[in-house]
Motif scaffolding. Structure first.
Motif, PDB file in Angstrom:
ATOM      1  N   TYR A 242      46.943  34.231  33.025  1.00 26.38           N
ATOM      2  CA  TYR A 242      46.002  34.414  34.119  1.00 26.38           C
ATOM      3  C   TYR A 242      45.978  35.874  34.567  1.00 26.38           C
ATOM      4  CZ  TYR A 242      44.693  34.482  39.092  1.00 26.38           C
ATOM      5  OH  TYR A 242      44.156  34.809  40.309  1.00 26.38           O
ATOM      6  N   ARG A 243      47.185  36.450  34.673  1.00 24.48           N
ATOM      7  CA  ARG A 243      47.279  37.859  35.077  1.00 24.48           C
ATOM      8  C   ARG A 243      46.600  38.771  34.062  1.00 24.48           C
ATOM      9  NH1 ARG A 243      53.077  40.219  36.609  1.00 24.48           N
ATOM     10  NH2 ARG A 243      51.888  42.087  37.121  1.00 24.48           N
ATOM     11  N   ALA A 244      46.857  38.491  32.766  1.00 27.23           N
ATOM     12  CA  ALA A 244      46.304  39.335  31.711  1.00 27.23           C
ATOM     13  C   ALA A 244      44.781  39.278  31.726  1.00 27.23           C
ATOM     14  CB  ALA A 244      46.840  38.897  30.354  1.00 27.23           C
TER      15      ALA A 244
ATOM     16  N   ALA B 272      54.292  44.228  41.830  1.00 28.69           N
ATOM     17  CA  ALA B 272      55.703  43.856  41.998  1.00 28.69           C
ATOM     18  C   ALA B 272      55.821  42.403  42.445  1.00 28.69           C
ATOM     19  CB  ALA B 272      56.366  44.780  43.018  1.00 28.69           C
ATOM     20  N   VAL B 273      54.898  41.976  43.314  1.00 27.50           N
ATOM     21  CA  VAL B 273      54.909  40.581  43.772  1.00 27.50           C
ATOM     22  C   VAL B 273      54.677  39.653  42.580  1.00 27.50           C
ATOM     23  CG1 VAL B 273      53.787  38.886  45.264  1.00 27.50           C
ATOM     24  CG2 VAL B 273      54.085  41.244  46.059  1.00 27.50           C
ATOM     25  N   GLN B 274      53.702  40.028  41.750  1.00 30.20           N
ATOM     26  CA  GLN B 274      53.382  39.169  40.596  1.00 30.20           C
ATOM     27  C   GLN B 274      54.529  39.143  39.593  1.00 30.20           C
ATOM     28  OE1 GLN B 274      49.508  40.541  39.314  1.00 30.20           O
ATOM     29  NE2 GLN B 274      48.489  39.085  40.681  1.00 30.20           N
ATOM     30  N   ASP B 275      55.186  40.301  39.404  1.00 25.43           N
ATOM     31  CA  ASP B 275      56.376  40.330  38.532  1.00 25.43           C
ATOM     32  C   ASP B 275      57.419  39.349  39.029  1.00 25.43           C
ATOM     33  OD1 ASP B 275      55.260  42.230  36.936  1.00 25.43           O
ATOM     34  OD2 ASP B 275      56.364  43.935  37.815  1.00 25.43           O
ATOM     35  N   ALA B 276      57.612  39.341  40.357  1.00 24.03           N
ATOM     36  CA  ALA B 276      58.625  38.460  40.949  1.00 24.03           C
ATOM     37  C   ALA B 276      58.261  36.983  40.743  1.00 24.03           C
ATOM     38  CB  ALA B 276      58.778  38.768  42.442  1.00 24.03           C
TER      39      ALA B 276
ATOM     40  N   LYS C  86      54.036  30.922  31.576  1.00 22.49           N
ATOM     41  CA  LYS C  86      53.099  31.368  30.541  1.00 22.49           C
ATOM     42  C   LYS C  86      51.666  31.358  31.076  1.00 22.49           C
ATOM     43  CE  LYS C  86      54.686  30.541  25.865  1.00 22.49           C
ATOM     44  NZ  LYS C  86      54.958  29.435  24.976  1.00 22.49           N
ATOM     45  N   ALA C  87      51.302  30.260  31.738  1.00 21.52           N
ATOM     46  CA  ALA C  87      49.949  30.135  32.287  1.00 21.52           C
ATOM     47  C   ALA C  87      49.681  31.260  33.284  1.00 21.52           C
ATOM     48  CB  ALA C  87      49.769  28.781  32.969  1.00 21.52           C
ATOM     49  N   TYR C  88      50.707  31.582  34.090  1.00 16.78           N
ATOM     50  CA  TYR C  88      50.568  32.626  35.088  1.00 16.78           C
ATOM     51  C   TYR C  88      50.402  33.995  34.436  1.00 16.78           C
ATOM     52  CZ  TYR C  88      51.313  35.282  39.350  1.00 16.78           C
ATOM     53  OH  TYR C  88      51.148  36.130  40.408  1.00 16.78           O
TER      54      TYR C  88
ATOM     55  N   ALA D 248      39.507  41.647  32.999  1.00 14.79           N
ATOM     56  CA  ALA D 248      38.244  41.587  33.728  1.00 14.79           C
ATOM     57  C   ALA D 248      38.086  42.805  34.638  1.00 14.79           C
ATOM     58  CB  ALA D 248      38.173  40.307  34.546  1.00 14.79           C
ATOM     59  N   ARG D 249      39.232  43.162  35.312  1.00 17.09           N
ATOM     60  CA  ARG D 249      39.192  44.297  36.226  1.00 17.09           C
ATOM     61  C   ARG D 249      38.896  45.584  35.468  1.00 17.09           C
ATOM     62  NH1 ARG D 249      43.320  42.376  38.731  1.00 17.09           N
ATOM     63  NH2 ARG D 249      44.719  43.574  37.424  1.00 17.09           N
ATOM     64  N   GLU D 250      39.581  45.716  34.323  1.00 16.34           N
ATOM     65  CA  GLU D 250      39.379  46.929  33.530  1.00 16.34           C
ATOM     66  C   GLU D 250      37.950  47.000  33.010  1.00 16.34           C
ATOM     67  OE1 GLU D 250      42.471  46.788  30.667  1.00 16.34           O
ATOM     68  OE2 GLU D 250      43.945  47.663  32.029  1.00 16.34           O
TER      69      GLU D 250
END
Lengths: 760, 53
Positions: A87-89, A63-67, A82-84, A94-96
């Motif tokens: 980065y999230r994707a 939720a924080v990242q969505d905001a 876009k860069a953010y 990587a996590r998955e």
């Protein structure tokens, strides 16, 4: 007021606005969009948004990242947003990947291979052993890394989604597939395994032992099949050495016995050396009359005996040396087969994946090798088990071994007898036009040879003066999910070909990307393959050279699976069902082959078309396609896609028609092909019938073929043959016990019955 | 593999080994095959030597 946030693993930590501002600043800097002041302002609005939504509840990290995303856009920092997002994707991927990797390792560690299909992906790795598991864990880690860091996103997606399959992906950054090792060249003056130096061998026993070591050594440098293209020619040299020594020794013995001398070695050696000098020949399995006369004459002079006696002594020595050499060769071949079924590679998880090619050497020495390797194959392992390795490939050639009256026809017949019992040898046909075009009599390197499941390397666009089988191999291969392209085309032929063209381009690019990694390696990465000159022209490299140029002798291959399902998806039925479909099938593979040929000419590299072996792939693609499209009758309704261009295994057809229909695809698949005929056990054991199938393959222009038939074994009584529900020898059913007396009785009846395994 | 003998009999629980060609090569016994290849092997039909079959 936001006090805390919930992390992904569920932990609750203090809310820190500075951290959020820092992340925002990174995105702004990455896009050159703003400064720390801007970051602080965005961070303030993020906090405001969160308070509006959550009041004093703790929001989770997503939720924080969505905001953050939302506020970056609200403030007009679109590039930074876009860069953010990217980065999230990436972080998510990587996590998955990490989670997936850990799950995979968990399965490797804890699940029995008999239950885990994943652990049986390659049937030759025992996933239950410590070293086998270590290998699988390493492979899983390498795959995760390679996908994340080495693949272009479009290739990663195509691979993940099952549009393509990148074979041996765990070795993506490490090495190449396979090689044909010219043992004659390798043995000359000895070689080093990387762990020690071995002198040039001097007898058939050491030739055979070193041949096995050579395959093992190269298996440590490459992930694919290891092969000897000239087994008969190469081992024949060892036979010659053994005979020469045996003849000298037997002649000495004969002279000593006849003349009652204590030691005639010095004089006999001098006689032999003299005869060699005057005739320019050495003692051979079939020595020339001139040589024999010269030796006899030498004995007459040296020992003052009459000519008749001398000739008798030479004859006796020749005969005894022949017998001794034959015996030694037989033992050497048995030892070779045992070695290859027991020696370890890859930290003990596997035996080397080995092939040997033979059949065309017509010298007495080569013939002795061929006969004895076939007999060793026929005898089987210690308890009569069928040998799994090496793959035996008998090279069939008119004028050499195919017709009655050909010098090796007897050995061809013997090969049929053995194959009818042991499933090997397979047959490669040098008279097929696409093989015959390279064939030059007297130059065995121009005889096509096979390695691994079916790989073939002959043409050479990079260096047309080196169109040979020796010292070359495949660099890498990637397969296309052909049925999916057909399903997606929804019956529209034009759309299908457009999709196919695009997929071929994508695969060619991916193979070239992989080549770039391979090309940047050095001799020291492959101490045997390159360090010992096994690969063509590698002996011309210096230590600082990369491998780019010499690797261009190898092939980049585009493979496929399921021509039958592809035709059914496009036109309603497959190439076993009508001549019209046969033409459509030839058109599709012809299109793919032309793409490879054009690419080869454009880049002066060897692109080739492969009928993929697809052991693991047979299930992988269809499982994914069932999820996407459901079970489409005749296309996705089984557990596997049909291998390469084969007529479906379940489709009733005569051997004759199967061979006739599959032969044209052998000509198109220049990277490798194989056709099988399934015979019932009784037919297979009828050697005339068996040979007629091989002849049918030859006459229709099959490149590489083999005949399948059931080979069963009862470990209790040692019977090898066909076993239905009941063992025809001891009469027990699977899992049943039988009395000792019965076994004793059988042992008397079948004295050749192998000893029973580890009876307690 | 060890074959246990009990009561003067032997072979209890010992199965038959069945060797088949998996692709171009052989594999020891079929229990090492993956599920798809097992299914394929099960479906294979014999080819007759009669030209007009």
């Amino acid at each position: 007021m936001i006090q805390s946030i919930i992390k992904r693993d569920g932990r609750i930590v203090l809310y820190d606005q500075n951290k959020i501002a820092a992340a925002i600043l990174k995105a702004l800097e990455a896009s050159g969009d703003g400064n720390a002041m801007d970051a602080a302002r965005v961070a303030n609005d993020v906090q405001r948004e969160l308070e509006g939504k959550f009041s004093d509840q703790a929001p989770n990290i997503e939720a924080v990242q969505d905001a953050v995303e939302q506020q970056l856009m609200n403030h007009g920092f679109n590039a930074a947003a876009k860069a953010y997002i990217l980065y999230r994707a990436n972080r998510t991927r990587a996590r998955e990947a990490n989670t997936k990797l850990m799950k995979t390792i968990d399965e490797i560690t804890n699940i029995d291979a008999r239950i885990s299909d994943m652990k049986r992906d390659n049937a030759n790795i025992d996933g239950n052993t410590a070293m086998g598991s270590m290998l699988q864990i390493g492979a899983a880690g390498a795959k995760a890394y390679n996908e994340m860091y080495l693949l272009r996103p479009e290739h990663a997606k195509a691979y993940r989604d099952g549009d393509i399959h990148i074979h041996d992906f765990d070795f993506y950054s490490l090495t190449t597939t396979c090689c044909q090792t010219d043992i004659i060249k390798l043995f000359k003056d000895g070689f080093s395994t990387g762990h020690g130096f071995l002198r040039e061998p001097q007898s058939i026993q050491s030739y055979a032992a070193l041949a096995a070591i050579a395959l093992q050594s190269n298996q440590n440098d490459q992930h694919g099949g290891q092969s000897i293209p000239n087994f008969d020619y190469g081992m024949g040299e060892g036979v010659a050495k053994t005979y020469k020594k045996a003849f000298a020794r037997r002649l000495r013995d004969a002279v000593e016995d006849y003349l009652d001398l204590e030691d005639a070695e010095y004089t006999v050696s001098a006689v032999i050396a003299d005869a060699e000098k005057t005739t320019g020949e050495v003692a051979k399995l079939c020595s020339s009359a001139t040589y024999i006369a010269a030796v006899a004459e030498g004995l007459v002079k040296a020992f003052k005996i009459d000519k008749d006696t001398a000739e008798k002594l030479v004859k006796r020595a020749s005969e005894r040396a022949y017998k001794k050499t034959d015996r030694d060769t037989q033992q050497a071949m048995e030892g070779f087969v045992h070695n290859l079924n027991t020696m370890h590679s890859r930290a003990g998880a596997q035996t080397p994946f080995s092939s040997i090619n033979y059949g065309t050497d017509t010298t007495p020495e080569g013939r002795m090798v061929i006969k004895n390797i076939l007999l060793a194959l026929d005898a089987g392992m210690g308890h009569g088990e069928t040998c799994i390795f090496p793959i035996h490939i008998f090279k069939v050639k008119e004028g050499v071994n195919y017709n009655e009256g050909d010098p090796n026809y007897d050995l061809f017949r013997l090969s049929c007898q053995v194959s009818a019992k042991r499933l090997f040898p397979n047959y490669t046909f040098l008279d097929a036009p696409f093989n015959l075009q390279y064939y030059v009599p007297g130059r065995p390197e121009t005889e096509v040879a096979t390695m691994g499941c079916r790989t073939r390397v002959m043409g050479n666009v990079y260096d047309p003066t080196r169109e040979i089988a020796y010292s070359r191999g495949n660099l890498s291969f990637t397969s296309i999910n052909l049925p999916r392209l057909a399903i997606e085309a929804k019956g529209d032929e034009k759309v299908f070909y457009e999709k196919l063209q695009a997929m071929l381009e994508l695969v060619a690019q991916q193979l070239l990307d992989r080549f770039e990694i391979q090309a940047s390696k050095h001799i020291y990465n492959y101490p045997f393959l390159m360090g010992q000159g096994v690969w063509l022209d590698s002996d011309k490299l210096s230590v600082n050279d990369d491998l780019r140029e010499v690797l261009k002798h190898g092939t980049l291959s585009i493979g496929f699976i399921g021509l039958a399902e592809t035709l059914t998806a496009l036109y309603g039925h497959h190439h076993g069902e009508s001549e019209e479909m046969q033409e459509k099938g030839k058109a599709i593979l012809g299109f793919m082959r032309k793409f490879c040929d054009d690419k080869s000419q454009e880049l002066k590299m060897n692109f080739s078309l492969l009928g993929t072996p697809a052991e693991g792939l047979s299930g992988r693609f269809i499982r994914m396609d069932q999820k996407r499209y459901g079970k489409i009758p005749g296309i996705t309704d089984r557990e596997y896609y049909t291998n390469s261009f084969h007529i479906p295994v379940w489709y009733p057809i005569s051997a004759y028609d199967k061979i006739r229909l599959e032969a044209p695809y052998h000509a198109l698949c220049n990277a490798g092909h194989i056709s099988y005929v399934e015979l019932d056990g009784d037919t297979a054991r009828n050697v005339e019938a068996f040979e007629s199938v091989v002849r049918c393959m030859h006459d229709f222009g099959i490149g590489y073929g083999s005949i399948n038939h059931p080979v069963d074994r009862d470990p209790v009584c040692g019977y090898v043959g066909i076993i239905g529900d009941v063992c025809p020898r001891c009469g027990r059913r699977e899992g049943e016990e039988i009395p000792f007396e019965r076994i004793e009785e059988l042992r008397r009846k079948y004295p050749k019955m192998p000893a029973f395994q580890g009876i307690e | 593999m060890t074959i246990k003998s009990t009561n003067e009999k032997m072979g209890q629980g010992v199965g038959f080994e069945r060797i088949r060609r998996i692709t171009g090569y052989l594999v020891g016994t079929m229990d090492k095959w993956n599920d798809a290849k097992r299914a394929e092997e099960r479906d294979r039909v014999k080819h007759s030597l009669n030209k007009n079959a």
